[in-house]
Design a protein around this motif. Sequence first.
Motif, PDB file in Angstrom:
ATOM      1  N   SER A 187       0.953  -1.118  -0.412  1.00  0.00           N
ATOM      2  CA  SER A 187       0.107   0.269   0.294  1.00  0.00           C
ATOM      3  C   SER A 187       1.028   1.176  -0.115  1.00  0.00           C
ATOM      4  CB  SER A 187      -1.068  -0.318   1.247  1.00  0.00           C
ATOM      5  OG  SER A 187      -0.303  -0.335   2.383  1.00  0.00           O
ATOM      6  N   ASP A 188       2.088   1.647   0.531  1.00  0.00           N
ATOM      7  CA  ASP A 188       2.616   2.639   0.249  1.00  0.00           C
ATOM      8  C   ASP A 188       3.382   2.860  -1.142  1.00  0.00           C
ATOM      9  OD1 ASP A 188       4.755   0.398   0.161  1.00  0.00           O
ATOM     10  OD2 ASP A 188       6.694   1.620   1.168  1.00  0.00           O
ATOM     11  N   LYS A 189       3.044   1.938  -2.333  1.00  0.00           N
ATOM     12  CA  LYS A 189       3.554   2.139  -3.369  1.00  0.00           C
ATOM     13  C   LYS A 189       3.043   3.024  -4.170  1.00  0.00           C
ATOM     14  CE  LYS A 189       6.211  -1.655  -4.921  1.00  0.00           C
ATOM     15  NZ  LYS A 189       6.843  -2.756  -5.770  1.00  0.00           N
ATOM     16  N   VAL A 190       3.795   4.590  -3.853  1.00  0.00           N
ATOM     17  CA  VAL A 190       3.208   5.437  -5.837  1.00  0.00           C
ATOM     18  C   VAL A 190       3.786   5.507  -7.125  1.00  0.00           C
ATOM     19  CG1 VAL A 190       2.551   6.106  -3.711  1.00  0.00           C
ATOM     20  CG2 VAL A 190       4.112   7.284  -4.693  1.00  0.00           C
ATOM     21  N   ARG A 191       2.855   6.248  -7.753  1.00  0.00           N
ATOM     22  CA  ARG A 191       3.054   6.577  -8.649  1.00  0.00           C
ATOM     23  C   ARG A 191       3.269   7.400  -9.305  1.00  0.00           C
ATOM     24  NH1 ARG A 191       2.246   3.225 -13.693  1.00  0.00           N
ATOM     25  NH2 ARG A 191       1.399   1.177 -12.290  1.00  0.00           N
ATOM     26  N   ALA A 192       4.344   8.329 -10.140  1.00  0.00           N
ATOM     27  CA  ALA A 192       4.519   9.631 -10.515  1.00  0.00           C
ATOM     28  C   ALA A 192       5.181   9.976 -11.673  1.00  0.00           C
ATOM     29  CB  ALA A 192       5.414  10.164  -8.868  1.00  0.00           C
ATOM     30  N   THR A 193       5.289  10.987 -12.012  1.00  0.00           N
ATOM     31  CA  THR A 193       5.629  10.369 -13.891  1.00  0.00           C
ATOM     32  C   THR A 193       6.111  12.641 -13.188  1.00  0.00           C
ATOM     33  OG1 THR A 193       3.688   9.945 -14.341  1.00  0.00           O
ATOM     34  CG2 THR A 193       4.992  11.479 -15.878  1.00  0.00           C
ATOM     35  N   PHE A 194       7.556  12.264 -14.148  1.00  0.00           N
ATOM     36  CA  PHE A 194       8.703  13.324 -14.297  1.00  0.00           C
ATOM     37  C   PHE A 194       8.758  13.719 -15.645  1.00  0.00           C
ATOM     38  CE2 PHE A 194       9.370  10.834 -10.223  1.00  0.00           C
ATOM     39  CZ  PHE A 194       9.314  12.040  -9.377  1.00  0.00           C
ATOM     40  N   VAL A 195       8.596  14.851 -15.832  1.00  0.00           N
ATOM     41  CA  VAL A 195       9.495  15.533 -17.330  1.00  0.00           C
ATOM     42  C   VAL A 195      10.704  16.052 -17.886  1.00  0.00           C
ATOM     43  CG1 VAL A 195       8.483  17.183 -18.932  1.00  0.00           C
ATOM     44  CG2 VAL A 195       6.420  16.173 -17.378  1.00  0.00           C
ATOM     45  N   LEU A 196      11.007  15.818 -18.695  1.00  0.00           N
ATOM     46  CA  LEU A 196      12.505  16.594 -18.867  1.00  0.00           C
ATOM     47  C   LEU A 196      12.573  17.284 -20.366  1.00  0.00           C
ATOM     48  CD1 LEU A 196      13.442  12.967 -17.921  1.00  0.00           C
ATOM     49  CD2 LEU A 196      15.351  14.809 -18.192  1.00  0.00           C
ATOM     50  N   GLY A 197      12.230  18.351 -19.947  1.00  0.00           N
ATOM     51  CA  GLY A 197      11.678  19.117 -21.288  1.00  0.00           C
ATOM     52  C   GLY A 197      13.166  18.908 -21.967  1.00  0.00           C
ATOM     53  N   SER A 198      12.473  20.076 -23.822  1.00  0.00           N
ATOM     54  CA  SER A 198      13.655  19.845 -24.989  1.00  0.00           C
ATOM     55  C   SER A 198      14.429  20.313 -24.702  1.00  0.00           C
ATOM     56  CB  SER A 198      12.803  19.797 -26.172  1.00  0.00           C
ATOM     57  OG  SER A 198      12.379  21.586 -26.279  1.00  0.00           O
ATOM     58  N   VAL A 199      14.768  21.848 -23.809  1.00  0.00           N
ATOM     59  CA  VAL A 199      15.487  22.316 -23.290  1.00  0.00           C
ATOM     60  C   VAL A 199      16.053  21.753 -22.759  1.00  0.00           C
ATOM     61  CG1 VAL A 199      16.933  25.016 -22.193  1.00  0.00           C
ATOM     62  CG2 VAL A 199      14.468  24.702 -23.733  1.00  0.00           C
ATOM     63  N   GLU A 200      15.863  21.290 -21.391  1.00  0.00           N
ATOM     64  CA  GLU A 200      16.829  20.898 -20.485  1.00  0.00           C
ATOM     65  C   GLU A 200      17.445  19.247 -20.775  1.00  0.00           C
ATOM     66  OE1 GLU A 200      14.030  20.599 -16.312  1.00  0.00           O
ATOM     67  OE2 GLU A 200      13.764  19.999 -17.798  1.00  0.00           O
ATOM     68  N   ILE A 201      16.897  18.314 -22.728  1.00  0.00           N
ATOM     69  CA  ILE A 201      17.679  17.084 -22.800  1.00  0.00           C
ATOM     70  C   ILE A 201      18.673  17.975 -23.421  1.00  0.00           C
ATOM     71  CG2 ILE A 201      17.291  15.880 -24.455  1.00  0.00           C
ATOM     72  CD1 ILE A 201      14.573  15.445 -23.251  1.00  0.00           C
ATOM     73  N   GLU A 202      18.592  19.114 -23.986  1.00  0.00           N
ATOM     74  CA  GLU A 202      20.116  19.384 -25.431  1.00  0.00           C
ATOM     75  C   GLU A 202      20.886  19.724 -24.834  1.00  0.00           C
ATOM     76  OE1 GLU A 202      21.342  20.485 -28.613  1.00  0.00           O
ATOM     77  OE2 GLU A 202      19.312  18.631 -28.327  1.00  0.00           O
ATOM     78  N   LYS A 203      20.573  20.638 -22.780  1.00  0.00           N
ATOM     79  CA  LYS A 203      21.996  20.857 -22.542  1.00  0.00           C
ATOM     80  C   LYS A 203      22.251  19.595 -21.495  1.00  0.00           C
ATOM     81  CE  LYS A 203      19.730  25.260 -20.645  1.00  0.00           C
ATOM     82  NZ  LYS A 203      19.497  25.946 -19.930  1.00  0.00           N
ATOM     83  N   LEU A 204      20.838  18.705 -21.240  1.00  0.00           N
ATOM     84  CA  LEU A 204      21.809  17.284 -20.703  1.00  0.00           C
ATOM     85  C   LEU A 204      23.433  16.923 -22.391  1.00  0.00           C
ATOM     86  CD1 LEU A 204      19.034  16.372 -19.422  1.00  0.00           C
ATOM     87  CD2 LEU A 204      21.247  15.961 -17.529  1.00  0.00           C
ATOM     88  N   LYS A 205      22.647  16.537 -22.872  1.00  0.00           N
ATOM     89  CA  LYS A 205      23.402  16.494 -24.070  1.00  0.00           C
ATOM     90  C   LYS A 205      24.768  17.016 -24.884  1.00  0.00           C
ATOM     91  CE  LYS A 205      19.247  15.090 -27.195  1.00  0.00           C
ATOM     92  NZ  LYS A 205      18.988  14.958 -27.970  1.00  0.00           N
ATOM     93  N   GLN A 206      24.666  18.665 -24.246  1.00  0.00           N
ATOM     94  CA  GLN A 206      25.715  18.988 -24.173  1.00  0.00           C
ATOM     95  C   GLN A 206      26.965  18.905 -23.390  1.00  0.00           C
ATOM     96  OE1 GLN A 206      24.344  23.469 -24.467  1.00  0.00           O
ATOM     97  NE2 GLN A 206      23.481  22.393 -26.595  1.00  0.00           N
TER      98      GLN A 206
END
Length: 464
Positions: free
Chosen positions: A239-258
């Motif tokens: 019962s203590d398990k939860v579901r959540a969603t996290f979003v990586l925006g396109s700008v953040e992803i591009e910075k991660l790539k760089q």
Amino acid sequence: MAVKVIEESRVSPPQHSTPPETSLPLTFFDVIWVVMPPVKRLFFYEFHHSNQHFIETVLPHMKHSLSQALQLFYPFAGHLVTPDPHDSVPEIAYSDGDSITLTVAETDFDFQHLSAHHARDVTDFFPLVPKLGSQLLALQVTLFPNSGIAVGITNSHVVADGKITTHFVKYWASLCKLLTHNPLVPPLISESSVFPFFDRSVVDDPKGLDKLYLKQAREFEELIKSYRVANSLTPVAPSDKVRATFVLGSVEIEKLKQWVTSEIKSRSSSSSSSDTEFHVSTFVVVCACVWVCWTKSKRDEDGERLFFGFTGDFRGRLDPPLPEFYFGNCVISCAVEANKRDIIGEDGMVVAAELIGRKIQELNKQRKMEGGETYISNMCSVLRSGAKGLSVAGSPKFKVYETDFGWGRPRKVEVVSIEDSGAISLSESRDDENGGVEVGLVLSKLEMDCFASQFEGTLESVTD
């Protein structure tokens, strides 16, 4: 909160519109999925009408368009059989008149709460997806009066991989949308580009991998069961398990790539190795980021072995390549391993990205399933080693937010079955069409809080 079944019906392709009787033998790409649990997905749509309006106006269109869609994708209405248990690989059998179950239900659950990104109790999602039983596909439409609709899909992975299953659902939705906007004109199946390709002879198997994999699949099944018990991945979640969603925006992803590219170039400049190039893709950096944050959210001892698993679509990698909509499974699972101290260390994301990127590079070089004889035995070895890890379900390439039944794009899409498998889910971002990615995961409440903190901190430190 409760879910009440209003109606249960069977839907078939139009009579005499499909082969009267046919079978599709499983290939070596399919047989491993015989022992795997079904895939469960939910599409949430805003729908501000009464249940009566839906049942009288919308439901007939959904049933009719589903029947039309099954005309093209009729194996989904079939069933799995084994002609000779001692000598044969199972096959998918279909006869004219075979059908799938469509359940209509209503609920007093909070639609806005369930279709959001924040942490929600995993058990709230279970009644919204249908049970599969002996079928290969089952559907459920759950009504949230005057607020929304959830379309739940449960399917056996053995019949088709995610590319084909989502293709089928989007095709069904497109037919339903046509009827919704013009109910006097029946939907026409006219675009040959969407037709699935059923000929299994295009999958070359001179080494008899289908029978080899079928024998090894039973050991793999037992190892998977043991792994789930050891890591609290049970069919009914605590019962203590939860579901959540996290979003990586396109700008953040591009910075991660760089950032990752820069760090790898810096590391390789001091290395004597000449083989330092690989593609730092969106998939690579998203998975590396999530793997690091997930590992840091766990309360295990340092020094443990870890693995990260994912699948690659092999249709275009085979020689000759398979048609884009070859019906069945055509994916290969890959896994990379690492020590936990390396993944949670200062260079953890670079280490993770390099491992994943190089594995994809290896995959891209394959054309004839080289080393295919050890494919499943290698996966068994990883599980026997006691390594703990993470895998990926779904793909941003599936474009699930394009699934429009006539009520607009989904408000939210969830892969419910990641609770069973311990995987993360990936899809394109609904609100960032330039390349953002949504990541879904299931953890304990404490671990989810820790993951959220690590995720936010990682993005701030890398993208500032």
